[in-house]
Design a protein around this motif. Structure first.
Motif, short mmCIF file in Angstrom:
data_model
loop_
_atom_site.label_atom_id
_atom_site.label_comp_id
_atom_site.label_asym_id
_atom_site.label_seq_id
_atom_site.Cartn_x
_atom_site.Cartn_y
_atom_site.Cartn_z
N LEU A 35 7.14 -16.59 7.05
CA LEU A 35 7.86 -16.72 5.87
C LEU A 35 7.06 -15.81 4.92
O LEU A 35 5.96 -15.91 4.54
N ALA A 36 7.87 -14.65 4.29
CA ALA A 36 7.11 -13.79 3.22
C ALA A 36 7.07 -14.70 2.03
O ALA A 36 8.29 -14.91 1.53
N VAL A 37 5.92 -14.92 1.57
CA VAL A 37 5.99 -15.88 0.16
C VAL A 37 5.52 -14.71 -0.98
O VAL A 37 4.41 -14.09 -0.93
N PRO A 38 6.20 -14.65 -1.97
CA PRO A 38 5.62 -13.70 -3.23
C PRO A 38 4.70 -14.67 -3.97
O PRO A 38 4.88 -16.07 -4.01
N LEU A 39 3.60 -14.11 -4.22
CA LEU A 39 2.58 -14.75 -5.15
C LEU A 39 2.41 -14.36 -6.36
O LEU A 39 3.34 -13.27 -7.01
N ALA A 40 1.61 -14.67 -7.32
CA ALA A 40 1.32 -14.43 -8.68
C ALA A 40 -0.01 -13.87 -8.94
O ALA A 40 -0.75 -14.08 -8.25
N GLY A 41 -0.09 -13.19 -10.18
CA GLY A 41 -1.37 -12.74 -10.40
C GLY A 41 -1.52 -11.27 -10.40
O GLY A 41 -0.79 -10.59 -9.89
N LYS A 42 -2.43 -10.67 -10.93
CA LYS A 42 -2.84 -9.31 -11.16
C LYS A 42 -3.50 -8.73 -9.82
O LYS A 42 -2.92 -7.51 -9.26
N ALA A 43 -4.02 -9.47 -9.01
CA ALA A 43 -4.71 -8.82 -7.65
C ALA A 43 -3.39 -8.70 -6.77
O ALA A 43 -3.42 -7.90 -5.90
N TYR A 44 -2.52 -9.83 -6.54
CA TYR A 44 -1.48 -9.69 -5.74
C TYR A 44 -0.68 -8.39 -5.85
O TYR A 44 -0.02 -7.66 -5.15
N ARG A 45 -0.37 -8.21 -7.24
CA ARG A 45 0.53 -7.20 -7.80
C ARG A 45 -0.29 -5.91 -7.54
O ARG A 45 0.47 -4.79 -6.95
N ALA A 46 -1.65 -5.86 -7.46
CA ALA A 46 -2.23 -4.56 -6.97
C ALA A 46 -2.18 -4.33 -5.83
O ALA A 46 -2.08 -3.15 -5.15
N PHE A 47 -2.20 -5.48 -4.88
CA PHE A 47 -1.78 -5.14 -3.33
C PHE A 47 -0.53 -4.78 -3.09
O PHE A 47 -0.29 -3.54 -2.19
N VAL A 48 0.50 -5.52 -3.76
CA VAL A 48 2.00 -4.95 -3.45
C VAL A 48 2.11 -3.47 -3.93
O VAL A 48 2.71 -2.55 -2.95
N ARG A 49 1.31 -3.06 -4.88
CA ARG A 49 1.45 -1.53 -5.42
C ARG A 49 0.71 -0.59 -4.42
O ARG A 49 0.72 0.42 -4.53
N GLY A 50 -0.29 -1.23 -3.46
CA GLY A 50 -0.98 -0.50 -2.63
C GLY A 50 -2.16 0.32 -2.84
O GLY A 50 -2.73 1.15 -2.31
N GLY A 51 -2.91 -0.68 -3.90
CA GLY A 51 -4.11 0.06 -4.41
C GLY A 51 -5.14 0.02 -3.16
O GLY A 51 -6.24 0.53 -3.49
N HIS A 52 -5.03 -1.05 -2.17
CA HIS A 52 -6.18 -1.09 -1.48
C HIS A 52 -5.59 -0.07 -0.02
O HIS A 52 -6.42 0.00 1.27
N LEU A 53 -4.73 0.90 -0.08
CA LEU A 53 -4.42 1.87 0.95
C LEU A 53 -4.78 3.21 0.74
O LEU A 53 -5.16 3.65 -0.52
N ALA A 54 -5.09 3.98 1.92
CA ALA A 54 -5.38 5.32 1.74
C ALA A 54 -4.60 6.06 2.53
O ALA A 54 -5.07 6.62 3.44
N PRO A 55 -3.29 6.43 2.15
CA PRO A 55 -2.44 7.22 2.94
C PRO A 55 -2.64 8.59 3.26
O PRO A 55 -2.70 9.40 4.18
N GLY A 56 -3.46 9.26 2.42
CA GLY A 56 -4.02 10.52 2.48
C GLY A 56 -5.08 10.53 3.38
O GLY A 56 -5.80 11.72 3.46
N HIS A 57 -5.77 9.32 3.83
CA HIS A 57 -6.97 9.65 4.47
C HIS A 57 -6.88 8.91 5.67
O HIS A 57 -7.72 8.02 6.14
#
Length: 252
Positions: free
Chosen positions: A211-233
């Motif tokens: 079950l894909a569960v939406p969460l709350a908070g700034k950290a979750y939104r940053a993960f959804v935006r992909g701040g922890h990803l490195a597609p260029g590397h």
């Protein structure tokens, strides 16, 4: 060859780094609280001076999600200054520590800054999450009793990288000459955490609905935006499917 000190030298990553460096002919001191030869407690710095004496390079792999990495780094920096022989502190960090306001990431970023401001020679490598971390996370969430669905954060993508490949890169960087902040290191593919969870459950013979569960908070939104990803590397080669196949082969 250099004398290299590896903190967390018996851990998942550190032990692989130690093996790589020894195979390359370096004198390696593997530090941990339970080491017979170099017992060190980074929480208070005990044992560090003796372990670090004469070392040229420090590979700092020790870390705790429970907190205290900043204090441990402070003790490590002080000991490196006292010994006067350390020319390069190699630190393993995480992609996104400067943009994802997640507690563990925030502390890792603090450690980066402590090292950069220490006056010591420093090399910092940021990587994406390890394959093993994805597996451990799904295992932990799978403790929710069946037939309840397994909850995973909705919209979060992951770019897992093989810990063995990260260890090889750290061993390459463990030289007397510091390199500063080096290019990030990401896994070869980006997939949703829910997709990886399904693959892992299938590979381990478990039938569970996710079950894909939406969460709350700034950290979750940053993960959804992909701040922890490195597609260029995306320099890693071993995929999550490779990881699952190798894990199955070891257990058979």
């Amino acid at each position: 060859m250099s004398t290299v000190l590896v903190t967390g030298g018996t851990g998942n990553l550190g032990a692989l780094v130690v093996t790589r460096l020894r195979d390359a002919g370096h004198e390696v001191r593997a530090l941990s609280r339970h080491s017979k030869e170099y017992p060190v407690d980074l929480t208070d710095g005990s044992g560090l001076d003796a372990a670090m004496a004469g070392a040229e390079v420090v590979v700092h792999c020790a870390s705790s999600p429970r907190g205290g990495d900043d204090r441990a780094a402070g003790h490590l920096i002080e000991a490196a200054r006292r010994t006067g022989t350390v020319t390069n502190v190699v630190y393993i960090s995480i992609v996104g520590v400067d943009v994802v306001p997640f507690g563990y990431y925030t502390v890792k970023y603090q450690v980066e800054r402590l090292l950069e401001e220490s006056g010591l020679g420093v090399t910092i490598l940021r990587t994406t999450q390890f394959h093993d971390l994805v597996a451990m996370s799904v295992d932990a969430l799978a403790k929710v009793p069946a037939p309840l669905p397994l909850p995973l954060p909705k919209g979060v993508r992951v770019q897992p990288v093989a810990v063995e490949e990260v260890a090889a890169r750290l061993a390459e960087l463990a030289v007397p000459e510091p390199a500063g902040r080096v290019p990030d290191m990401g896994g070869p593919e980006i997939r949703t955490l829910a997709d990886l969870g399904r693959s892992y459950l299938a590979a381990t013979g478990r039938r569970r609905r996710i079950l894909a569960v939406p969460l709350a908070g700034k950290a979750y939104r940053a993960f959804v935006r992909g701040g922890h990803l490195a597609p260029g590397h995306a320099v890693g080669r071993r995929t999550f499917a490779d990881f699952l196949a190798e894990r199955a082969a070891r257990s058979s």
